[in-house]
Scaffold this active site. Structure first.
Site: not given
Ligand code: 5RP
Length: 237
Positions: A87, A90, A109
């Site tokens: 996954d 942020d 998640e």
């Molecule tokens: C969604 C999330 C995403 O995995 C997180 O925001 C990271 O996203 P990105 O790969 O676009 O930076 O937690 O709920």
């Protein structure tokens, strides 16, 4: 491809190459803009290995990714023991605690992270921080049942030290963001003192009635891969 996109791709490809083995049959797929590169790399492992696999999505976006790659879709109620979940994040701190929920998917998640034998994070270099709260501006995402959102906001403002916590609004403020589970999301910024050991504030938020899940993932990831601007990958484990 710009530098940020390329660093997401690098992180995702390296993580898949190092962690997703032919014996992994049940694979959790996270959400966000880095995860398409994860699916892409897994797809490149070939039809033979992928035909024996089932992929579990964390939301609508990852479901679409799995289906459009022609991979088999499953659900966590059928497959509660996942071999590996990959996954995005942020922010990820030096102890592999992370903030998730930028896309409002953090409940699912976290279920898939907890169900997995191995949970791996992939991100670009901007997400690699010493302490959570360094780069992301909107705070810790908190999924709440709609009935309780004002009460939880009041708790955050007056008891938990997040006076700037706000309800997340949809684009053009047409109304609150609604998650795949029909709930609202609050974004709660916290001072650095709460982010040194985020487990403590996470437990306090989780205790508030009406909170469904907090986008702080503490002590769950086995490794984190960050693509860098210079084409290298930083790996933390
Ligand atoms: C969604 C999330 C995403 O995995 C997180 O925001 C990271 O996203 P990105 O790969 O676009 O930076 O937690 O709920």
């Amino acid at each position: 491809m710009d530098l940020i996109e390329e660093s997401k791709r690098l992180a995702a490809y390296t993580a898949v190459d190092q962690h997703v083995k032919p014996e992994h049959k049940i694979i959790g797929v996270g959400s966000g803009s880095t995860v398409p590169y994860v699916v892409d790399r897994i797809f490149q492992q070939g039809k033979e290995v992928n035909k024996g696999r089932v992929f579990i999505p964390t939301g609508f976006q990852s479901r679409q990714l799995i289906v459009s790659a022609g991979l088999s879709l499953g659900d966590v109620d059928e497959y509660p023991a996942i071999d590996i979940t990959i996954d995005g994040a942020d922010e990820v701190d030096h102890q592999l605690n992370c903030v998730k929920g930028g896309g409002a998917c953090h409940l699912r998640e976290k279920v898939l992270a907890e169900a997995a034998h191995t949970f791996v994070l992939v991100a670009d270099y901007r997400k690699n921080v010493q302490y959570l709260g360094t780069n992301f501006l909107s705070g810790v995402p908190i999924e709440v049942v709609p009935f309780a959102y004002a009460k939880v906001l009041n708790n955050l403002h007056h008891s938990l030290g997040s006076p700037k916590a706000t309800l997340r609004m949809a684009v053009k403020k047409a109304g609150p963001v609604v998650t795949d589970n029909g709930n609202f999301v609050i974004d709660a910024p916290f001072e650095r003192e709460h982010m040194i050991d985020p487990q403590i504030i996470m437990s306090k938020i989780k205790m508030l009635t009406g909170v469904v899940e907090v986008g702080l993932f503490c002590g769950m990831a086995k490794a984190a891969y960050f693509g860098n601007e210079d084409g290298t990958v930083t790996i933390r484990w």
